[in-house]
Design an enzyme around this catalytic site. Structure first.
Site, PDB file in Angstrom:
ATOM      1  N   LYS A  33     -12.542  -9.474  -3.151  1.00 23.29           N
ATOM      2  CA  LYS A  33     -12.773  -8.608  -4.321  1.00 23.29           C
ATOM      3  C   LYS A  33     -13.374  -9.406  -5.475  1.00 23.29           C
ATOM      4  O   LYS A  33     -14.249  -8.899  -6.191  1.00 23.29           O
ATOM      5  CB  LYS A  33     -11.463  -7.928  -4.715  1.00 23.29           C
ATOM      6  CG  LYS A  33     -11.026  -6.900  -3.662  1.00 23.29           C
ATOM      7  CD  LYS A  33      -9.577  -6.508  -3.809  1.00 23.29           C
ATOM      8  CE  LYS A  33      -9.187  -5.426  -2.805  1.00 23.29           C
ATOM      9  NZ  LYS A  33      -7.738  -5.235  -2.695  1.00 23.29           N
ATOM     10  N   GLY A  85      -3.553   2.489  -1.265  1.00 23.08           N
ATOM     11  CA  GLY A  85      -2.880   3.737  -0.890  1.00 23.08           C
ATOM     12  C   GLY A  85      -3.894   4.792  -0.479  1.00 23.08           C
ATOM     13  O   GLY A  85      -5.060   4.760  -0.878  1.00 23.08           O
ATOM     14  N   ILE A 131      -9.096   2.772  -8.818  1.00 27.48           N
ATOM     15  CA  ILE A 131      -9.544   2.532 -10.209  1.00 27.48           C
ATOM     16  C   ILE A 131     -11.076   2.578 -10.257  1.00 27.48           C
ATOM     17  O   ILE A 131     -11.733   1.876  -9.493  1.00 27.48           O
ATOM     18  CB  ILE A 131      -9.100   1.148 -10.724  1.00 27.48           C
ATOM     19  CG1 ILE A 131      -7.610   0.926 -10.484  1.00 27.48           C
ATOM     20  CG2 ILE A 131      -9.452   0.986 -12.191  1.00 27.48           C
ATOM     21  CD1 ILE A 131      -7.146  -0.485 -10.836  1.00 27.48           C
ATOM     22  N   ASP A 161      -7.916 -11.256   0.704  1.00 34.24           N
ATOM     23  CA  ASP A 161      -8.363  -9.930   0.270  1.00 34.24           C
ATOM     24  C   ASP A 161      -8.771  -9.970  -1.210  1.00 34.24           C
ATOM     25  O   ASP A 161      -9.817  -9.436  -1.585  1.00 34.24           O
ATOM     26  CB  ASP A 161      -7.237  -8.908   0.493  1.00 34.24           C
ATOM     27  CG  ASP A 161      -7.616  -7.521   0.013  1.00 34.24           C
ATOM     28  OD1 ASP A 161      -8.407  -6.851   0.712  1.00 34.24           O
ATOM     29  OD2 ASP A 161      -7.161  -7.121  -1.073  1.00 34.24           O
ATOM     30  N   GLU A 175     -17.358   1.714  -4.222  1.00 35.24           N
ATOM     31  CA  GLU A 175     -16.411   1.740  -5.340  1.00 35.24           C
ATOM     32  C   GLU A 175     -14.978   1.416  -4.901  1.00 35.24           C
ATOM     33  O   GLU A 175     -14.245   0.719  -5.600  1.00 35.24           O
ATOM     34  CB  GLU A 175     -16.454   3.124  -6.012  1.00 35.24           C
ATOM     35  CG  GLU A 175     -15.535   3.286  -7.200  1.00 35.24           C
ATOM     36  CD  GLU A 175     -15.826   2.309  -8.335  1.00 35.24           C
ATOM     37  OE1 GLU A 175     -16.969   2.290  -8.823  1.00 35.24           O
ATOM     38  OE2 GLU A 175     -14.904   1.573  -8.733  1.00 35.24           O
ATOM     39  N   LYS A 191     -14.018  -4.075   1.896  1.00 36.49           N
ATOM     40  CA  LYS A 191     -14.466  -5.228   1.085  1.00 36.49           C
ATOM     41  C   LYS A 191     -14.859  -6.427   1.929  1.00 36.49           C
ATOM     42  O   LYS A 191     -15.612  -7.286   1.487  1.00 36.49           O
ATOM     43  CB  LYS A 191     -13.419  -5.611   0.045  1.00 36.49           C
ATOM     44  CG  LYS A 191     -12.024  -5.813   0.551  1.00 36.49           C
ATOM     45  CD  LYS A 191     -11.216  -4.565   0.373  1.00 36.49           C
ATOM     46  CE  LYS A 191     -10.011  -4.599   1.275  1.00 36.49           C
ATOM     47  NZ  LYS A 191      -8.936  -3.744   0.856  1.00 36.49           N
ATOM     48  N   GLY A 238       1.272   1.877   3.705  1.00 37.17           N
ATOM     49  CA  GLY A 238      -0.174   1.937   3.970  1.00 37.17           C
ATOM     50  C   GLY A 238      -0.997   1.110   3.007  1.00 37.17           C
ATOM     51  O   GLY A 238      -2.212   1.283   2.908  1.00 37.17           O
ATOM     52  N   GLY A 266      -8.917  -0.214  -5.433  1.00 38.45           N
ATOM     53  CA  GLY A 266      -8.472   1.062  -4.852  1.00 38.45           C
ATOM     54  C   GLY A 266      -9.011   2.257  -5.614  1.00 38.45           C
ATOM     55  O   GLY A 266     -10.215   2.501  -5.645  1.00 38.45           O
ATOM     56  N   VAL A 299      -7.101   5.338   4.922  1.00 37.20           N
ATOM     57  CA  VAL A 299      -8.121   5.754   3.954  1.00 37.20           C
ATOM     58  C   VAL A 299      -9.012   6.863   4.538  1.00 37.20           C
ATOM     59  O   VAL A 299      -9.344   7.837   3.844  1.00 37.20           O
ATOM     60  CB  VAL A 299      -8.987   4.552   3.492  1.00 37.20           C
ATOM     61  CG1 VAL A 299      -9.972   4.985   2.416  1.00 37.20           C
ATOM     62  CG2 VAL A 299      -8.112   3.426   2.960  1.00 37.20           C
TER      63      VAL A 299
HETATM   64  P1  NDP Z   1      -6.352   1.627   9.048  1.00 37.15           P
HETATM   65  O1  NDP Z   1      -6.060   0.544  10.029  1.00 37.15           O
HETATM   66  O2  NDP Z   1      -5.252   2.525   8.645  1.00 37.15           O
HETATM   67  O3  NDP Z   1      -7.545   2.544   9.588  1.00 37.15           O
HETATM   68  C1  NDP Z   1      -8.656   2.079  10.283  1.00 37.15           C
HETATM   69  C2  NDP Z   1      -8.953   3.065  11.394  1.00 37.15           C
HETATM   70  O4  NDP Z   1     -10.200   2.728  11.995  1.00 37.15           O
HETATM   71  C3  NDP Z   1      -7.884   3.062  12.480  1.00 37.15           C
HETATM   72  O5  NDP Z   1      -7.566   4.369  12.890  1.00 37.15           O
HETATM   73  C4  NDP Z   1      -8.574   2.254  13.589  1.00 37.15           C
HETATM   74  O6  NDP Z   1      -8.117   2.594  14.867  1.00 37.15           O
HETATM   75  C5  NDP Z   1     -10.018   2.699  13.413  1.00 37.15           C
HETATM   76  N1  NDP Z   1     -10.951   1.733  14.010  1.00 37.15           N
HETATM   77  C6  NDP Z   1     -10.885   0.391  13.955  1.00 37.15           C
HETATM   78  N2  NDP Z   1     -11.926  -0.136  14.639  1.00 37.15           N
HETATM   79  C7  NDP Z   1     -12.641   0.903  15.125  1.00 37.15           C
HETATM   80  C8  NDP Z   1     -13.816   1.003  15.928  1.00 37.15           C
HETATM   81  N3  NDP Z   1     -14.458  -0.084  16.378  1.00 37.15           N
HETATM   82  N4  NDP Z   1     -14.268   2.227  16.238  1.00 37.15           N
HETATM   83  C9  NDP Z   1     -13.640   3.320  15.799  1.00 37.15           C
HETATM   84  N5  NDP Z   1     -12.509   3.301  15.044  1.00 37.15           N
HETATM   85  C10 NDP Z   1     -12.027   2.091  14.717  1.00 37.15           C
HETATM   86  O7  NDP Z   1      -6.990   0.916   7.777  1.00 37.15           O
HETATM   87  P2  NDP Z   1      -7.054   1.470   6.298  1.00 37.15           P
HETATM   88  O8  NDP Z   1      -7.411   2.896   6.295  1.00 37.15           O
HETATM   89  O9  NDP Z   1      -5.861   1.015   5.562  1.00 37.15           O
HETATM   90  O10 NDP Z   1      -8.266   0.588   5.722  1.00 37.15           O
HETATM   91  C11 NDP Z   1      -9.585   0.888   6.062  1.00 37.15           C
HETATM   92  C12 NDP Z   1     -10.511   0.031   5.200  1.00 37.15           C
HETATM   93  O11 NDP Z   1     -10.289   0.365   3.823  1.00 37.15           O
HETATM   94  C13 NDP Z   1     -10.261  -1.469   5.300  1.00 37.15           C
HETATM   95  O12 NDP Z   1     -11.474  -2.139   5.137  1.00 37.15           O
HETATM   96  C14 NDP Z   1      -9.354  -1.760   4.120  1.00 37.15           C
HETATM   97  O13 NDP Z   1      -9.467  -3.075   3.666  1.00 37.15           O
HETATM   98  C15 NDP Z   1      -9.908  -0.801   3.101  1.00 37.15           C
HETATM   99  N6  NDP Z   1      -8.997  -0.405   2.053  1.00 37.15           N
HETATM  100  C16 NDP Z   1      -7.731   0.022   2.355  1.00 37.15           C
HETATM  101  C17 NDP Z   1      -6.889   0.442   1.365  1.00 37.15           C
HETATM  102  C18 NDP Z   1      -5.506   0.916   1.650  1.00 37.15           C
HETATM  103  O14 NDP Z   1      -4.778   1.198   0.690  1.00 37.15           O
HETATM  104  N7  NDP Z   1      -5.088   1.036   2.879  1.00 37.15           N
HETATM  105  C19 NDP Z   1      -7.313   0.439  -0.039  1.00 37.15           C
HETATM  106  C20 NDP Z   1      -8.676  -0.009  -0.258  1.00 37.15           C
HETATM  107  C21 NDP Z   1      -9.468  -0.419   0.771  1.00 37.15           C
HETATM  108  P3  NDP Z   1      -6.835   1.778  15.455  1.00 37.15           P
HETATM  109  O15 NDP Z   1      -5.698   2.030  14.523  1.00 37.15           O
HETATM  110  O16 NDP Z   1      -6.645   2.398  16.788  1.00 37.15           O
HETATM  111  O17 NDP Z   1      -7.225   0.347  15.489  1.00 37.15           O
HETATM  112  N1  HSE Z   2      -4.623  -4.386   1.233  1.00 42.06           N
HETATM  113  C1  HSE Z   2      -5.277  -4.062   0.031  1.00 42.06           C
HETATM  114  C2  HSE Z   2      -4.332  -4.207  -1.112  1.00 42.06           C
HETATM  115  C3  HSE Z   2      -5.819  -2.656   0.072  1.00 42.06           C
HETATM  116  O1  HSE Z   2      -3.119  -4.279  -0.882  1.00 42.06           O
HETATM  117  O2  HSE Z   2      -4.784  -4.286  -2.268  1.00 42.06           O
HETATM  118  C4  HSE Z   2      -6.609  -2.287  -1.157  1.00 42.06           C
HETATM  119  O3  HSE Z   2      -7.808  -2.992  -1.194  1.00 42.06           O
END
Ligand code: NDP
Ligand code: HSE
Length: 401
Positions: free
Chosen positions: A200, A297, A131, A196, A124, A100, A182, A129, A12
């Protein structure tokens, strides 16, 4: 020029940078101001990224830079995301997030902190996601008392159930694919065990009923117990199995739960497939409103994060309508054992044994090789459903929507 920082450069976070870059002109026009990504905090370096020069590993650099007025937290997990968010708000920096876990557990406190410090805390992207569902609830449906919400709120599990139904994919293969795309949480147990979705539902309770329900107090069942046989049986009966988050309020008492449900094909949620989410909100003036779109995504989620950024930047000095709720207390919650809904049972008993238990109060819909599938004709309470499970050899049971 607004200077901001991204915390977490994963799916994200990198999507957020991409949206801000690709649609820079459009976003600048909407905001009336250019947005500069000054820092990206992550544990790793990203030498091949065009943003490589912005990466820092020390949060204090961001916190202590007075030029940074906005922070987008997309690291995930409760800690240190909660502490970093708190520190930013206290330092007078607005925070937007897709996290969340933090919003559902600490949202009330963080909204209060934002208010006290004259900044914003927006989330939001934390539900549905891409929406635009949360802002629609607290802004566009503000003239309504929301009575109930039913939603497919997790993209990963919907992707798995759709793959199982449409392509006969195994649970494990479908989950691996969702991870590759992802969609899944860092620990996908949160997706498949329903946590999860419960987070929500908690946030939706906050925005729909003004009470943030603690996710741990939401009865939650995931999809790990769903078999190919269940999916097949449901399809034969004219239903689709979906992981449904439900919340309603009656006489001031909130019922919230997450579980797989048999959704009749006449219900629009039955047609929500793949990574898509659907949220059906019932307001006392508007009736039913359905929100539909990609529930997870990179770019869809980042689109919602950037919408919050635009809201904050363009609302500077203006009136941004902010989300608001308080923490629910035990007295706000209904007695779950009285919650009633139509039920599906697949049992290994004979048809006569089944008839003896259900009497005429059931639809005996399917008899197969060594089993009978039943859908009750009337809603049944949790207590009554438990009693049925004691009387019959239940192979599978599900709530029906
Ligand atoms: P990722 O694991 O892809 O990204 C998280 C990033 O943050 C990684 O690069 C991670 O590093 C880094 N990170 C973790 N802890 C630390 C820290 N203490 N200091 C600095 N960097 C840190 O997760 P997503 O992008 O998928 O998700 C991020 C958030 O968004 C989550 O809360 C998720 O629930 C939410 N979300 C995700 C969606 C999705 O489709 N993926 C959709 C909606 C919400 P490292 O990989 O080295 O641990
Ligand atoms: N892991 C969550 C999902 C990401 O699959 O819906 C979006 O919140």
């Amino acid at each position: 020029m607004i200077s901001m920082a991204i915390l977490g450069f994963g799916v994200v976070g990198s999507g957020c940078a991409e949206v801000l870059t690709q649609n820079k002109d459009l976003i600048c026009e909407s905001c009336g101001s250019e947005i500069e990504i000054k820092y990206i905090l992550d544990l790793r370096d990203f030498p091949d990224s065009p943003f490589a020069d912005r990466v820092v590993h020390d949060f204090q650099v961001i916190l202590n830079d007075p030029e940074v007025s906005l922070v987008a937290e997309m690291m995930g997990g409760s800690h240190p995301a909660y502490e970093f968010t708190k520190a930013c708000l206290c330092a007078g920096k607005s925070v937007v997030t897709s996290n969340k876990e933090v919003v559902s557990n600490f949202g009330t406190e963080l909204l209060q902190l934002a208010e006290q410090n004259g900044v914003s805390y927006l989330f939001e992207a934390s539900v549905g996601g891409g929406i635009p569902v949360l802002r629609s609830i607290y802004v566009d449906l503000a003239s309504n008392r929301i009575r109930s919400v039913n939603g497919i709120l997790n993209g990963t599990t919907n992707y798995i159930l759709s793959s199982m139904k449409e392509h006969g994919t195994s649970f494990d293969d479908a989950l691996a694919q969702a991870q590759k795309l992802g969609y899944a949480e860092a620990n996908p147990a949160a997706d498949v065990q329903g946590l999860d979705a419960a987070r929500k539902v908690a946030i939706l309770c906050g925005l729909c009923f003004g009470k943030l329900v603690c996710p741990a107090s939401i009865p939650t069942t995931g999809i790990t117990g769903i078999s190919g046989k269940d999916v097949e049986d449901a399809a034969k009966l004219g239903y689709a199995i979906k992981l449904i988050g439900h919340a309603d309020v009656k006489d001031g008492k909130i019922t919230a739960l997450v579980s797989p449900r048999m959704v009749p094909l006449s219900n629009p949620l039955s047609g929500v497939s793949d990574v898509f989410n659907g949220v059906l909100v019932n307001g006392n003036m508007v009736g039913d409103v359905m929100f539909y779109g990609p529930g997870a995504g990179k770019l869809p989620t980042a689109s919602a994060v950037v919408a919050d950024i635009i809201d904050i930047v363009s609302g500077k000095g203006g009136a941004v309508k902010k989300p608001h709720f308080v923490d629910a207390v035990p007295e706000d919650l209904a007695d779950f054992s009285s919650y009633a809904c139509v039920r599906y049972f697949r049992v290994s008993n004979s048809l006569s044994e089944v008839s003896a238990v259900f009497g005429t109060d059931a639809l005996h819909l399917l008899t197969g090789d060594g089993y009978v599938s039943v859908i009750t004709a009337a809603p049944m309470s949790e207590r009554e459903a438990d009693e049925i499970c004691e009387k019959l050899d239940v192979l599978s049971t599900m709530r029906v929507l």
